[in-house]
Design a protein around this motif. Structure first.
Motif, PDB file in Angstrom:
ATOM      1  N   UNK A 212      -2.962   3.885   7.685  1.00  0.00           N
ATOM      2  CA  UNK A 212      -2.469   2.690   8.389  1.00  0.00           C
ATOM      3  C   UNK A 212      -2.695   1.420   7.584  1.00  0.00           C
ATOM      4  N   UNK A 213      -3.607   1.462   6.612  1.00  0.00           N
ATOM      5  CA  UNK A 213      -3.879   0.300   5.781  1.00  0.00           C
ATOM      6  C   UNK A 213      -3.281   0.435   4.376  1.00  0.00           C
ATOM      7  N   UNK A 214      -2.246   1.236   4.259  1.00  0.00           N
ATOM      8  CA  UNK A 214      -1.610   1.472   2.964  1.00  0.00           C
ATOM      9  C   UNK A 214      -1.190   0.164   2.301  1.00  0.00           C
ATOM     10  N   UNK A 215      -1.470   0.038   1.019  1.00  0.00           N
ATOM     11  CA  UNK A 215      -1.079  -1.170   0.282  1.00  0.00           C
ATOM     12  C   UNK A 215       0.432  -1.253   0.095  1.00  0.00           C
ATOM     13  N   UNK A 216       1.138  -0.129   0.267  1.00  0.00           N
ATOM     14  CA  UNK A 216       2.587  -0.111   0.044  1.00  0.00           C
ATOM     15  C   UNK A 216       3.372  -0.348   1.333  1.00  0.00           C
ATOM     16  N   UNK A 217       2.972   0.289   2.411  1.00  0.00           N
ATOM     17  CA  UNK A 217       3.797   0.212   3.628  1.00  0.00           C
ATOM     18  C   UNK A 217       3.199  -0.619   4.757  1.00  0.00           C
ATOM     19  N   UNK A 218       1.886  -0.798   4.775  1.00  0.00           N
ATOM     20  CA  UNK A 218       1.267  -1.575   5.857  1.00  0.00           C
ATOM     21  C   UNK A 218       1.802  -3.010   5.946  1.00  0.00           C
ATOM     22  N   UNK A 219       2.129  -3.662   4.827  1.00  0.00           N
ATOM     23  CA  UNK A 219       2.622  -5.044   4.945  1.00  0.00           C
ATOM     24  C   UNK A 219       4.040  -5.156   5.491  1.00  0.00           C
ATOM     25  N   UNK A 220       4.774  -4.046   5.583  1.00  0.00           N
ATOM     26  CA  UNK A 220       6.204  -4.099   5.916  1.00  0.00           C
ATOM     27  C   UNK A 220       6.416  -3.982   7.416  1.00  0.00           C
TER      28      UNK A 220
END
Length: 235
Positions: A212-220
């Motif tokens: 849930x805290x992925x650097x790739x998808x969490x910001x999207x």
């Protein structure tokens, strides 16, 4: 590149309109009286993603998309509803590629972590309404609008690996809306119809990473296709 597509399409439509208006012979005078007719199209496209970022555990997230030109090809089935209104089914294949740049990872991770190459091939199924003006000599301008379903063959949605293993995933089933303009040119043997249309995603196409805290998808918050199609139809 989007501006180049628009400029190219504008000059092409203008040049063909001028040529058709100088023709004294009216070609295919009964073509538009058919209840149904068929054809095919070829074209170019440039797709990128509309990105809407959210606040997350990834601070200072910075994501950009670098699109490249692709191609599209398909078939046309046209149903005449009224002398100025047609319903069209235009199934086809759309291929393009994009590079997603995770700029916030360029200094904190490995170089390969900051770039994802997305090559996509879609089954594109648009259902559009075509509103045409009355014919003038051998030309007939029109506008169109409709919805489409896209099946992404390259989505990797069911892949168990995610970005932590270098795999960027997207959803397989997607829905779009599209609008455009074009001109019918009546030639001796067939009707030639170049058009420019915009295609925009209705749903979020990203498949989120397991973390849930992925650097790739969490910001999207939202990632959806937006693109320009330059189509050349032969009917």
């Amino acid at each position: 590149m989007n501006k180049r597509f628009l400029i190219l399409g504008f000059f092409l439509l203008s040049a063909l309109s001028f040529f058709s208006q100088t023709e004294r012979v009216e070609y295919l005078p009964t073509f538009d009286n058919k209840l149904m007719h068929y054809g095919f199209y070829l074209g170019l496209n440039q797709n990128d993603f509309k990105l809407n970022l959210k606040e997350s555990v990834v601070t200072n997230a910075n994501i950009t998309v670098a699109p490249t030109a692709g191609f599209n090809v398909g078939l046309i089935a046209d149903l005449r509803l009224h002398k100025n209104l047609n319903l069209r089914l235009e199934p086809g294949l759309v291929s393009n590629s994009k590079r997603i740049l995770f700029n916030h990872l360029t200094t904190t991770g490995k170089p390969q972590d900051s770039i994802r190459e997305i090559g996509s091939t879609y089954l594109h199924l648009p259902l559009v309404l075509k509103f045409s003006t009355d014919r003038y000599k051998n030309i007939r301008p029109y506008i169109l609008g409709g919805i489409s379903y896209d099946y992404n063959f390259s989505s990797n949605e069911s892949n168990q690996d995610d970005n932590s293993a270098g795999q960027f995933r997207m959803k397989t089933h997607n829905f779009m809306y599209e609008v455009g303009i074009g001109v019918d040119f009546y030639l001796y043997f067939f009707k030639f119809s170049p058009s420019i249309r915009g295609v925009f995603a209705l749903n979020n196409e990203i498949k989120y990473d397991d973390d849930a805290n992925s650097q790739w998808t969490a910001p999207v918050n939202f990632m959806g296709t937006r693109g320009i199609f330059l189509n050349f139809a032969f009917e």
